[in-house]
Design a protein around this motif. Structure first.
Motif, short mmCIF file in Angstrom:
data_model
loop_
_atom_site.label_atom_id
_atom_site.label_comp_id
_atom_site.label_asym_id
_atom_site.label_seq_id
_atom_site.Cartn_x
_atom_site.Cartn_y
_atom_site.Cartn_z
N ASP A 174 -25.16 -10.78 -48.38
CA ASP A 174 -24.93 -9.88 -48.10
C ASP A 174 -24.73 -9.88 -46.57
OD1 ASP A 174 -24.44 -7.99 -49.87
OD2 ASP A 174 -26.13 -6.97 -49.82
N GLY A 175 -24.85 -11.00 -46.07
CA GLY A 175 -24.37 -10.73 -44.34
C GLY A 175 -23.29 -10.77 -43.95
N ASP A 176 -22.36 -11.79 -43.20
CA ASP A 176 -21.67 -12.12 -42.53
C ASP A 176 -20.80 -12.74 -42.22
OD1 ASP A 176 -21.08 -9.09 -42.49
OD2 ASP A 176 -21.37 -8.62 -40.19
N VAL A 177 -22.24 -14.00 -42.98
CA VAL A 177 -21.70 -15.18 -42.84
C VAL A 177 -20.29 -16.02 -43.36
CG1 VAL A 177 -22.73 -17.31 -43.13
CG2 VAL A 177 -24.45 -15.38 -42.81
N ALA A 178 -19.53 -16.26 -42.80
CA ALA A 178 -18.42 -17.38 -42.93
C ALA A 178 -18.82 -17.81 -44.19
CB ALA A 178 -17.44 -16.78 -42.53
N GLY A 179 -18.05 -17.77 -45.01
CA GLY A 179 -18.02 -19.27 -45.78
C GLY A 179 -18.57 -19.08 -47.04
N VAL A 180 -18.99 -17.68 -47.61
CA VAL A 180 -19.24 -17.37 -48.58
C VAL A 180 -18.08 -16.45 -49.27
CG1 VAL A 180 -21.32 -16.30 -49.87
CG2 VAL A 180 -21.77 -17.45 -47.61
N PHE A 181 -18.17 -17.23 -50.85
CA PHE A 181 -16.85 -16.67 -51.85
C PHE A 181 -17.44 -16.29 -52.93
CE2 PHE A 181 -15.27 -19.27 -48.54
CZ PHE A 181 -14.37 -18.67 -48.10
N ALA A 203 -8.99 -16.38 -50.58
CA ALA A 203 -9.78 -16.68 -48.80
C ALA A 203 -10.66 -17.61 -49.15
CB ALA A 203 -10.66 -15.15 -49.31
N LEU A 204 -10.44 -18.27 -50.42
CA LEU A 204 -11.69 -19.24 -51.01
C LEU A 204 -10.61 -20.55 -50.64
CD1 LEU A 204 -13.89 -21.11 -50.87
CD2 LEU A 204 -13.24 -21.01 -53.80
N ARG A 205 -8.76 -20.39 -50.98
CA ARG A 205 -8.45 -21.53 -49.96
C ARG A 205 -8.08 -21.38 -48.54
NH1 ARG A 205 -4.11 -24.19 -54.40
NH2 ARG A 205 -2.69 -25.29 -51.80
N ASP A 206 -8.01 -20.35 -47.71
CA ASP A 206 -7.19 -20.75 -46.96
C ASP A 206 -8.59 -21.69 -45.88
OD1 ASP A 206 -5.50 -19.62 -47.11
OD2 ASP A 206 -6.30 -16.98 -46.61
N TRP A 207 -9.79 -20.91 -46.66
CA TRP A 207 -10.82 -21.90 -46.34
C TRP A 207 -11.28 -23.00 -45.64
CZ3 TRP A 207 -14.65 -20.16 -42.85
CH2 TRP A 207 -16.06 -21.02 -42.41
N LEU A 208 -10.91 -23.46 -47.32
CA LEU A 208 -11.11 -25.09 -47.51
C LEU A 208 -9.84 -25.87 -46.76
CD1 LEU A 208 -11.13 -24.97 -51.10
CD2 LEU A 208 -13.48 -25.60 -49.25
N ASP A 209 -8.51 -24.94 -46.60
CA ASP A 209 -7.77 -25.78 -45.90
C ASP A 209 -7.40 -25.83 -44.37
OD1 ASP A 209 -6.21 -26.45 -47.96
OD2 ASP A 209 -4.85 -24.30 -48.19
N ALA A 210 -8.66 -24.84 -43.92
CA ALA A 210 -8.79 -24.61 -42.76
C ALA A 210 -9.53 -25.17 -41.75
CB ALA A 210 -9.12 -23.01 -42.07
#
Lengths: 456, 456
Positions: free
Chosen positions: B127-134, B144-151
């Motif tokens: 539930d927190g604000d940790v980035a990279g959890v989808f 959003a997941l694709r952007d994360w995987l490509d960045a």
């Protein structure tokens, strides 16, 4: 003393019956003798075209169970190359002739299982002694054709006469073997197992692989040279041929049954009841390509020579002979076939059948794909539905597709079997995932279209 | 003056309803406004894993109909990035918030269509604000997941939490993208959509492609570094992770409905009648992943979030809103999925469902092949049937195969839908030809085996 079951015909129906009877009754209770005029038992006749083409490499791959298996594991006295030439119902005897060594024996039975199969329709022009002309019904037929194709002089030009399942499959097989193939069809189109609009898709695919299709052409004779076929003569000219394959369908091999007084129906097949008992004849059973069966949609007797029915009917007969209870209710005309790179499926009535049976109906054709449109490998699929008006009851369905199409006919066949209406079908819970179907399944799209057509 | 239909949710169910209503009622009769909080309308959520993997190359391929199409061709006022935050049933108004520009509007309705879909189950540790959890429910989630995987920095290690359909498909997709993937499942096995014996076949296939499967493992938290996820913490240790995908299922997005006083059922989904009317609330309709529906075998309410049901239900609602008559009778739990190179299909009840519903039953597992054994490309196929004892009525079926297997569940689904017994099924007329089935169809083999089991 053990009772005695004699089986006439050692292919699917006969041996399924014999095996089932054996499972229920031991050797001390039931002696089983099976006569087969050919060299093989229990083989896949439907696989013959694929062995001819080389897709299936080994002939023996087509044999489900060898005679020796039946002898040792089922205690069935299988006698190959032995043709039953007479049935004496009063004396409870058959007369059987040894085809290789000559000589006849008389064998007594308590129970008779008639499973003599079918024989290819051979028109008068094919009745002579010309070499290189082949019917295509038994594995012996297939073996003879393969020998002919492999022998010198190598045949290069084939003519297939008749465009039913066997004709179409054989035409494709011969193309695969490198022959130039002409398919001659008397009607306006081959593949008359589906309606003309669907058959056209199949015909186009056959032309694409190089099969020369001549429609509306009647064969009148053969030309020969040195006793070998050299051409097929038609009303429209002469087609050179080094080999001729007959694909004109088959008829029940019921002459022996008829001579013995067994009742035949209007299709020429033996009349049986739901337990596969020959109608009105005690202790005599029949199954497979030699019997006629009930079409559950039209209510008419039909002759549908297919291995799947033969196996089921033989099993039912065998269970009953063995003292159990089983029935074969009939068929709805389901069939699938591979036509070059097309898959074709059908079930129930075609338009002409529906009209001939007196139904009012609508028919619709729906275009869709086998997978979600965006998923790789999505290919077109066409479904035709025929529905009774005004009830909406499904009467028939046909599918033509490029991949993963043919067996989708099964869902439609089960819907038809259960008397579903197309309106009910729109609610069916069918499997959905992008690799396997669009979110609106092709079957549902077609059902919706049929509902719309009924409302008009 | 035209009446006004407001649609909450612009995906499958909402837009199917809006389109059907429009077909039956012109713009002078019915004004239609659709609010969608995301950026897209009518897309294939089920296709998202295949876009993530790259099997489907273009995001827009997943979009069945763009907002502009609805606006111009259907005269539907589609408002994207607009979230409905309140429903006032007394005043017949909704409150909608513009997510990009801020600000709220109140919009009156005569008829309300609630199609807000589902939301991924998000445990407290996520539930927190940790980035990279989808979560993985909407196309926005996928983007959003694709952007994360490509960045940069490129994620190399993925942990998928939960082994249902989405978890399994996402695990495979991430392997295809070259990540090392661990799948964490709290239960003893992933793929609990089928019985454990069938799920094992799927699990083996997943391990073969390199997915590290950890079962019986509970996730308790996340580790982070600089606000980015760095590991998944479990009771059994820490799993390094550059990206975490939640595959813990979804629940109906019904909070707004509940706040407005719409009735929810035991599954948390909105209660609707067979015409997709919200139970007891005039002029309010609901469909899709936010409603519960009737399981026709167990007779229990179930929540089955699937695009195929959403489309059907939306269509039914829209026909009724449009003045026509249509019903959605319920579901039988049919589903198909691709698990690496396995095809998995199911319909009806699993063993545990049958037991929980109070059925006495037998279950059998039959091994067969998709094609005649001798035909090239024949691959193993396993069918499980669950049949009520003593009636023999089919209660459930599962298929696992290597090719041409998944959609065979449809024939079983139609049989189950019609209440067939396994004994009746042994007579079914299914399509037979060597490229498509053995002479005894796998479905028939399984039905025969079930009959035998019932007799014991």
């Amino acid at each position: 003393m053990a009772q005695r079951l004699i089986v006439i015909g050692g292919d699917a129906a006969g041996m399924a019956a014999a095996s089932q009877a054996r499972r229920r009754r031991g050797r001390d209770d039931l002696e089983i003798v099976a006569f087969e005029r050919g060299h093989f038992t229990s083989y896949s006749a439907c696989g013959i075209p694929y062995w001819i083409s080389g897709v299936v490499e080994e002939r023996d791959a087509l044999i489900a169970r060898a005679p020796q298996t039946f002898r040792t594991e089922y205690d069935i006295d299988v006698r190959l190359r032995t043709e039953v030439t007479g049935i004496d119902l009063d004396r409870r005897e058959v007369v059987a002739r040894d085809l290789d060594r000559g000589g006849e024996v008389r064998e007594r039975f308590d129970t008779l299982m008639y499973a003599a199969g079918a024989v290819p329709v051979r028109p008068a022009w094919a009745d002579g002694d010309v070499a290189g002309v082949f019917g295509m019904q038994t594995l012996d037929d297939g073996a003879a054709l393969r020998d002919w194709l492999d022998a010198e002089p190598r045949p290069g030009r084939a003519v297939v006469v008749g465009g039913g399942y066997i004709g179409v499959e054989m035409a494709e097989s011969l193309v695969k073997r490198g022959l130039s193939v002409t398919l001659v069809e008397q009607a306006e189109q081959p593949m008359s197992t589906v309606d003309p609009d669907m058959a056209k898709l199949a015909t186009d695919a056959m032309r694409e692989v190089g099969i020369d299709i001549r429609t509306g052409v009647e064969v009148t004779g053969l030309d020969e040279r040195d006793g070998r076929v050299s051409a097929v003569v038609t009303a429209d000219g002469t087609l050179p041929a080094d080999v001729v394959v007959l694909g004109l369908g088959v008829r029940p091999n019921a002459a022996l049954a008829e001579a013995a007084g067994l009742p035949l129906g209007p299709t020429g097949g033996i009349r049986v009841d739901r337990r596969m008992r020959v109608a009105g004849v005690p202790d005599v059973w029949a199954a497979g390509d030699c019997v006629e069966t009930l079409h559950l949609v039209s209510g008419l007797p039909v002759h549908v020579p297919l291995g799947t029915h033969a196996n089921k009917q033989g099993r039912v007969a065998g269970i009953n002979i063995g003292g159990g209870y089983a029935t074969f209710p009939g068929v709805i005309g389901t069939a699938v076939t591979k036509v070059c790179d097309l898959e074709v499926g059908r079930t129930g009535l075609r338009e002409r059948d529906a009209a001939a049976s007196g139904f009012e109906f609508v028919s619709v054709v729906a275009e869709s794909t086998n997978r979600a449109g965006y998923y790789p490998g999505a290919r077109p699929m066409t479904i035709k539905l025929i529905a009774e008006r005004p009830t909406g009851r499904l009467l028939g369905a046909q599918i033509v597709g490029r991949a993963e199409a043919a067996k989708r006919i099964d869902a439609l066949a089960v819907a038809l079997w259960n008397g579903m209406t197309v309106d009910e079908m729109t609610a069916l819970d069918l499997g959905y995932a992008p690799p396997y179907a669009p979110v609106w399944d092709p079957v549902l799209i077609a059902a919706r279209k049929a509902v719309d057509a009924l409302a008009r």
